[in-house]
Motif scaffolding. Sequence first.
Motif, PDB file in Angstrom:
ATOM      1  N   ARG A  82       6.557  -6.613  -1.703  1.00 22.97           N
ATOM      2  CA  ARG A  82       5.793  -6.109  -0.505  1.00 22.97           C
ATOM      3  C   ARG A  82       6.178  -6.860   0.812  1.00 22.97           C
ATOM      4  O   ARG A  82       5.259  -6.971   1.441  1.00 22.97           O
TER       5      ARG A  82
ATOM      6  N   LYS B 126       7.220  -3.010   1.841  1.00 21.77           N
ATOM      7  CA  LYS B 126       5.923  -2.876   2.325  1.00 21.77           C
ATOM      8  C   LYS B 126       5.512  -1.293   2.042  1.00 21.77           C
ATOM      9  O   LYS B 126       6.518  -0.618   1.811  1.00 21.77           O
TER      10      LYS B 126
ATOM     11  N   ALA C 173       3.329   3.521  -2.646  1.00 22.03           N
ATOM     12  CA  ALA C 173       3.338   3.006  -1.560  1.00 22.03           C
ATOM     13  C   ALA C 173       4.010   3.652  -0.565  1.00 22.03           C
ATOM     14  O   ALA C 173       4.311   3.232   0.478  1.00 22.03           O
TER      15      ALA C 173
ATOM     16  N   ARG D 157       7.101   4.929  -0.105  1.00 24.53           N
ATOM     17  CA  ARG D 157       8.538   4.305   0.185  1.00 24.53           C
ATOM     18  C   ARG D 157       9.466   5.272   0.318  1.00 24.53           C
ATOM     19  O   ARG D 157       9.044   6.528  -0.379  1.00 24.53           O
TER      20      ARG D 157
END
Length: 333
Positions: free
Chosen positions: A226, A249, A274, A276
């Motif tokens: 992250r 992140k 997340a 992404r």
Amino acid sequence: MIKAYAALEAKGKLTAWEYEPGELGRHDVEIDVDYCGICHSDLSMLHNEWGMSSFPLVAGHEVVGRVAAVGADVKHLQQGQVVGLGWHSDYCKVCSSCGSGDQNLCSTAEGTIVGRHGGFAEKVRANASAVIPLPKGMDAKTAGPLFCGGITVFNPMVQFDVKPTDKVAVIGIGGLGHIGLQFLRAWGCEVTAFTSSESKHDEVKKLGAHHVLNSRDPQAIQDAARRFDLLLSTVNVKLVWNTYLGTLKPRGRLHMVGATLEPLDISVFNLMGAQRSLSSSPVGSPATIAKMLDFSALHHLDPIVETFPMEKINEALAHLAAGKAHYRVVLTR
Ligand SMILES: NC(=O)c1ccc[n+]([C@@H]2O[C@H](COP(=O)([O-])OP(=O)(O)OC[C@H]3O[C@@H](n4cnc5c(N)ncnc54)[C@H](OP(=O)(O)O)[C@@H]3O)[C@@H](O)[C@H]2O)c1
Ligand SMILES: [Zn+2]
Ligand SMILES: [Zn+2]
């Protein structure tokens, strides 16, 4: 006739070879080649790894030279002007990508070494739209690699609006990667280099990396969980991509400019949880190339090159293929 070095078959040695270029088109430019970088894509094309090479093949798409002649309708370039030419040598100019300034996404854009002859030669021709003047004061000897390697790593910084407060990692510090480190440092980012070469550790710091990690050490990658807003991969091999995704992140992006041939084995859950992203892009548009050249000139960012005379082209290609290039091989005439 244009004197060149051509491969007559896939993986064949390059030999001196000549071709008749015909009459210069009204919108075309003929360039006297002074320097030509060797990109890993030249090797892939010479080995026909992508199945789109035609032989005899004159590779070379990181050209810097002087305008030798311009077609009747070319008004913005003059004989003698120092210019560069990269992966693309023409665009359709009428599709929606071309119309919106994304010429590098044009589905019928012509590759400088795809079905036409490139810069491992005394001269090369291209449509004037793909020929970009060098900014004043830029060193012609080191500028060639900017026209493919440089723009390929600069373009994502523009496309994805990379911020000076972003933490960005470059994976693979070769021809593309070593320019990427310099650009990102000058852009203001916190920069990490992932390299598989122990010998590069000290130098990548001089090139702008704040941190260096081993690109093939799963533990080191896991420990960076992250951490990054953007991962820029320039490698053409399979790495532990799912572990790399974990270093992003939330909302982070793994952007692949290296032409990894092996299919990706990506866990959607590594993206989903997340939010992404995974993406890729080809080189950059002429306007972005010009922007990159200005940025490089302003910050005095030059590719690190090793030069070989063009007659030693086979040695130069073998040097790159052996992973010994430091960091870009440039042929000189
Ligand atoms: N998207 C585009 O438009 C575009 C444009 C130009 C080039 N490309 C592609 O981008 C890729 C890189 O081109 P390049 O000219 O920069 O090549 P390069 O100079 O050979 O650099 C590639 C780097 O990848 C790393 N690498 C190589 N083998 C590895 C391995 N087995 N494990 C881990 N790392 C390895 C090495 O860096 P370390 O020593 O630091 O590990 C090497 O220096 C090629 O696939 C090329 O075709 C794409
Ligand atoms: Zn188009
Ligand atoms: Zn290239």
